[in-house]
Design a protein around this motif. Structure first.
Motif, PDB file in Angstrom:
ATOM      1  N   UNK A 173      -0.841   7.368   4.179  1.00 57.24           N
ATOM      2  CA  UNK A 173      -1.663   6.527   3.299  1.00 57.24           C
ATOM      3  C   UNK A 173      -3.149   6.767   3.573  1.00 57.24           C
ATOM      4  N   UNK A 174      -3.496   6.846   4.873  1.00 53.80           N
ATOM      5  CA  UNK A 174      -4.901   7.071   5.257  1.00 53.80           C
ATOM      6  C   UNK A 174      -5.350   8.456   4.799  1.00 53.80           C
ATOM      7  N   UNK A 175      -4.507   9.472   5.064  1.00 48.16           N
ATOM      8  CA  UNK A 175      -4.853  10.844   4.682  1.00 48.16           C
ATOM      9  C   UNK A 175      -5.077  10.956   3.179  1.00 48.16           C
ATOM     10  N   UNK A 176      -4.163  10.397   2.409  1.00 49.82           N
ATOM     11  CA  UNK A 176      -4.270  10.480   0.952  1.00 49.82           C
ATOM     12  C   UNK A 176      -5.544   9.780   0.448  1.00 49.82           C
ATOM     13  N   UNK A 177      -5.826   8.613   1.004  1.00 48.21           N
ATOM     14  CA  UNK A 177      -7.013   7.868   0.567  1.00 48.21           C
ATOM     15  C   UNK A 177      -8.293   8.597   0.933  1.00 48.21           C
ATOM     16  N   UNK A 178      -8.288   9.266   2.085  1.00 48.62           N
ATOM     17  CA  UNK A 178      -9.472  10.047   2.489  1.00 48.62           C
ATOM     18  C   UNK A 178      -9.658  11.228   1.542  1.00 48.62           C
ATOM     19  N   UNK A 179      -8.571  11.944   1.272  1.00 43.34           N
ATOM     20  CA  UNK A 179      -8.650  13.127   0.396  1.00 43.34           C
ATOM     21  C   UNK A 179      -9.131  12.756  -1.001  1.00 43.34           C
ATOM     22  N   UNK A 180      -8.733  11.599  -1.445  1.00 44.80           N
ATOM     23  CA  UNK A 180      -9.119  11.183  -2.803  1.00 44.80           C
ATOM     24  C   UNK A 180     -10.476  10.480  -2.829  1.00 44.80           C
ATOM     25  N   UNK A 212       0.842  -1.216   0.000  1.00 51.13           N
ATOM     26  CA  UNK A 212       0.000   0.000   0.000  1.00 51.13           C
ATOM     27  C   UNK A 212       0.870   1.257   0.000  1.00 51.13           C
ATOM     28  N   UNK A 213       1.859   1.296   0.909  1.00 50.21           N
ATOM     29  CA  UNK A 213       2.745   2.472   1.015  1.00 50.21           C
ATOM     30  C   UNK A 213       3.496   2.686  -0.293  1.00 50.21           C
ATOM     31  N   UNK A 214       3.916   1.568  -0.880  1.00 54.16           N
ATOM     32  CA  UNK A 214       4.633   1.597  -2.146  1.00 54.16           C
ATOM     33  C   UNK A 214       3.767   2.181  -3.272  1.00 54.16           C
ATOM     34  N   UNK A 215       2.564   1.629  -3.405  1.00 50.08           N
ATOM     35  CA  UNK A 215       1.664   2.060  -4.482  1.00 50.08           C
ATOM     36  C   UNK A 215       1.265   3.529  -4.338  1.00 50.08           C
ATOM     37  N   UNK A 216       1.058   3.963  -3.096  1.00 49.33           N
ATOM     38  CA  UNK A 216       0.616   5.351  -2.873  1.00 49.33           C
ATOM     39  C   UNK A 216       1.805   6.313  -2.793  1.00 49.33           C
TER      40      UNK A 216
END
Length: 199
Positions: A188-195, A176-180
């Protein structure tokens, strides 16, 4: 007469929007809410034609309110400062009829409301470019792991809940960290929430 409820947590803007729309001959502002919960309650009570809603509000966001109002007969227009494709994608899933940015000219809001009443959908053009470029790179299983991380679960608890080994959980997290392209779980959580990738 188009009956409108406005939901906006900034008082000054709420007042200004109300005054602006009330100047239109064919529009009447029947209710004003300062958060998503009030917006849902007003929409259910007053049965407006349109609910113009901000996204970032206390208690319940505009997106959560839109999801709750889906199928209630009130069309939702999101009016926000955020041109984030994740928010936009989530708004589309919630069935909103419009997504406009606050820096648009004020007359655009009134004409958008009329368009939406006429059965059309109105989306800020700058979002249409983004929406196709921001696909979630994570698999369903990786999202499941990330959602459990976001819920505060540790590696052992996630392994137990998903019936996999702790080593597998760690592998998922590093993928997950790699892909993001982020360095830790919080990012990772922040980015997924924003998107808007979380359900």
């Amino acid at each position: 007469m188009i009956r409108i409820v406005i939901a906006e947590d900034q008082r000054m803007l709420l007042g200004a929007l109300g005054s602006l729309l009330s100047l239109e001959d064919d529009m009447e502002v029947v209710g004003k809410a300062s958060n998503g919960e009030e917006a849902v309650a007003l929409a259910k009570e007053l049965k407006p034609d349109i609910c113009v809603m901000d996204i970032e509000m206390p208690g319940k966001t505009g997106l959560e309110a839109a999801e709750e109002l889906k199928g209630q007969g009130c069309k939702v227009i999101i009016l926000t400062t955020f041109a984030r494709s994740g928010y936009f994608q989530r708004a589309l899933k919630a069935g909103v009829s419009g997504y406009l940015l606050k820096d648009s000219p004020s007359e655009e809001l009134a004409s958008s409301i009329r368009s939406v009443m006429g059965g059309r959908r109105v989306y800020a053009p700058e979002l249409m470019d983004d929406v196709y470029s921001e696909e979630n790179p994570l698999t369903d299983r990786e999202m499941e792991v990330l959602e459990l991380v976001a819920d505060g679960k540790n590696t052992k608890e996630i392994a137990g809940q998903l019936s996999i080994t702790t080593g597998t959980v760690r592998n998922y997290i590093s993928t997950i960290l790699d892909k993001l392209q982020v360095t830790n779980r919080i990012e990772a959580i922040t980015q997924s929430k924003e998107k808007g990738w979380f359900k």
